[in-house]
Design an enzyme around this catalytic site. Sequence first.
Site, PDB file in Angstrom:
ATOM      1  N   TYR A   1      50.744  54.909   0.434  1.00 18.44           N
ATOM      2  CA  TYR A   1      50.050  54.294   1.583  1.00 18.44           C
ATOM      3  C   TYR A   1      48.712  54.929   1.910  1.00 18.44           C
ATOM      4  O   TYR A   1      48.346  55.030   3.074  1.00 18.44           O
ATOM      5  CB  TYR A   1      50.951  54.297   2.835  1.00 18.44           C
ATOM      6  CG  TYR A   1      52.403  54.023   2.533  1.00 18.44           C
ATOM      7  CD1 TYR A   1      52.800  52.821   1.938  1.00 18.44           C
ATOM      8  CD2 TYR A   1      53.383  54.963   2.808  1.00 18.44           C
ATOM      9  CE1 TYR A   1      54.121  52.569   1.643  1.00 18.44           C
ATOM     10  CE2 TYR A   1      54.720  54.719   2.512  1.00 18.44           C
ATOM     11  CZ  TYR A   1      55.087  53.524   1.925  1.00 18.44           C
ATOM     12  OH  TYR A   1      56.401  53.275   1.621  1.00 18.44           O
ATOM     13  N   HIS A   2      47.937  55.291   0.877  1.00 20.01           N
ATOM     14  CA  HIS A   2      46.636  55.910   1.115  1.00 20.01           C
ATOM     15  C   HIS A   2      45.517  55.199   0.359  1.00 20.01           C
ATOM     16  O   HIS A   2      44.729  55.839  -0.349  1.00 20.01           O
ATOM     17  CB  HIS A   2      46.684  57.394   0.712  1.00 20.01           C
ATOM     18  CG  HIS A   2      47.755  58.178   1.386  1.00 20.01           C
ATOM     19  ND1 HIS A   2      48.326  59.311   0.831  1.00 20.01           N
ATOM     20  CD2 HIS A   2      48.361  58.008   2.584  1.00 20.01           C
ATOM     21  CE1 HIS A   2      49.240  59.780   1.668  1.00 20.01           C
ATOM     22  NE2 HIS A   2      49.286  59.006   2.730  1.00 20.01           N
TER      23      HIS A   2
END
Length: 537
Positions: free
Chosen positions: A468-469
């Site tokens: 999730y980056h």
Amino acid sequence: MQQEFDYIIIGGGSAGCVLASRLSEDPNISVCLLEAGGQGDSWTVNVPAACVMSLPTKINNWAFETVPQKGLNGRKGYQPRGKCLGGSSAINAMIYIRGHRADYDAWAAQGNTGWSYEEVLPYFICSENNERIQNEYHGNSGPLSVIDLRTDNPIHARYIAAAKSQGYRILDDFNGAEQEGLGVYQVTHINGERCSAARAYLFPHLQRANLTVWTKAMTHKIIIEHKTAVGVEVEHAGQVKTIKARKEVLLSAGAMQSPQILMLSGIGDQTELQQHGIEVKQHLPGVGKNFHDHPDFIFGYSVHDTQNTFGISIPGSMSMFKQIQRYRKERRGMISSNFAECGGFLKSDPALEIPNLQLHFVVALVDDHARKFHASHGVSCHVCLLNPRSRGSVKLSGNKISDPLLLNPNFLGDDRDVEDLVKGFKLTRQLMQDPVLAEMYKEDLFTSNVKTDEDIREILRNRVDTVYHPVGSCKMGIDEMAVVDPELRVYGIQNLRVIDASIMPSVVNGNTNAPVIMIAEKAVDLLREANKRQQVA
């Protein structure tokens, strides 16, 4: 209804909330914040453990998918992104990590003047209100509340004992002088509840007369006249409206939707835009390129412990009822959990200058972003590669905002990423097999048959996905593929800046929320300086 503002901010995520809050501190400046999602103030946001409801669903979540990933044996990846005020800080695991000082020094070395570690540190400090740590690296009076976890989980002691047994340094601060080591994460909580960027920066100031916030407001495009951003076309309350910006349009829609909105507005690779019948306002071939993310693998184990891990069982349900009662009274215990409670930073090779692996140790079984259900109580451990070499793209599938994005982070597209993760897999499995942790396990759910390096490569390609980056798709720089300059101004277009994770030339060593808040804090100073220059002129 007001139709003209000094600043229009597109996107009410972490960056947008900072910008709206800080810019509206000046009562002489009018600010309009446009957010496509909802208010971001429900219990599903505020109760930390409730993030398990948003992550696998469309509750406050765009829930994007990637195109099939060649490096992942043709699988599509899942890309949750926050869809409410606070953005992804309303659905994330709340871990407060800034990255490594070398990340920012590398940005500066590429020609991004003003972005070295020493130059960005003051913005981290001014944003932070750390309840425990008081030193030259931390702030104690900023809007963003950063605290130690309040779960009181005894499994932390097991994790730390295993880390010590494996010879790792134990840290109680991953944002100070050193990053390498393992420990328990600090989180963006306030009184045991989630402290999203909206809660920290925006909600206390909604009563300001010069601040207008529209939710359920879908931006269609930026209006550009004579190479100048003059306003925004936005769908709100059932109407498509045009609102004008007297000073600047600030695009903070994130690493996926910022390049989308630029391209729909006519800014991007002219060949790609023309394929979709979009009038080219500025040929910028870097828009949507350089898209990348941390590839991540998760180990998962069912456990005997039904009291300190999440899962479904009769004793676990009885314990959870008590935990809910405790949370209501004290704002402590398992309901205050961010799930990924422990972790840290390791090197796949001792010769490396900085860590290239990050662990997230989770007090629950995680499989396919919680979209595959296991009733068992369990623990998991993520290992992600912090400095992937693979680069992908964000592309349009049509000329409307409603047309799905073609998201391609190109996970494991570079074989060196695979080999680094093979080493990361081995180190993480060795830690997780330390006796003090292994005595908890009933079963290794995913890796029991993995024996050889080739087995590891195969399971990586079968199970790796995002942690999730996503970043980089409107990168800051001074080369021909840069989209914004070091003051975050879009090349070739006046009065338009991009301010979010998309401007990162390369992803930082860690979670990205704190760095995005820093980027927005610094951008506010850049905007104020530009204002002063205009007034003098």
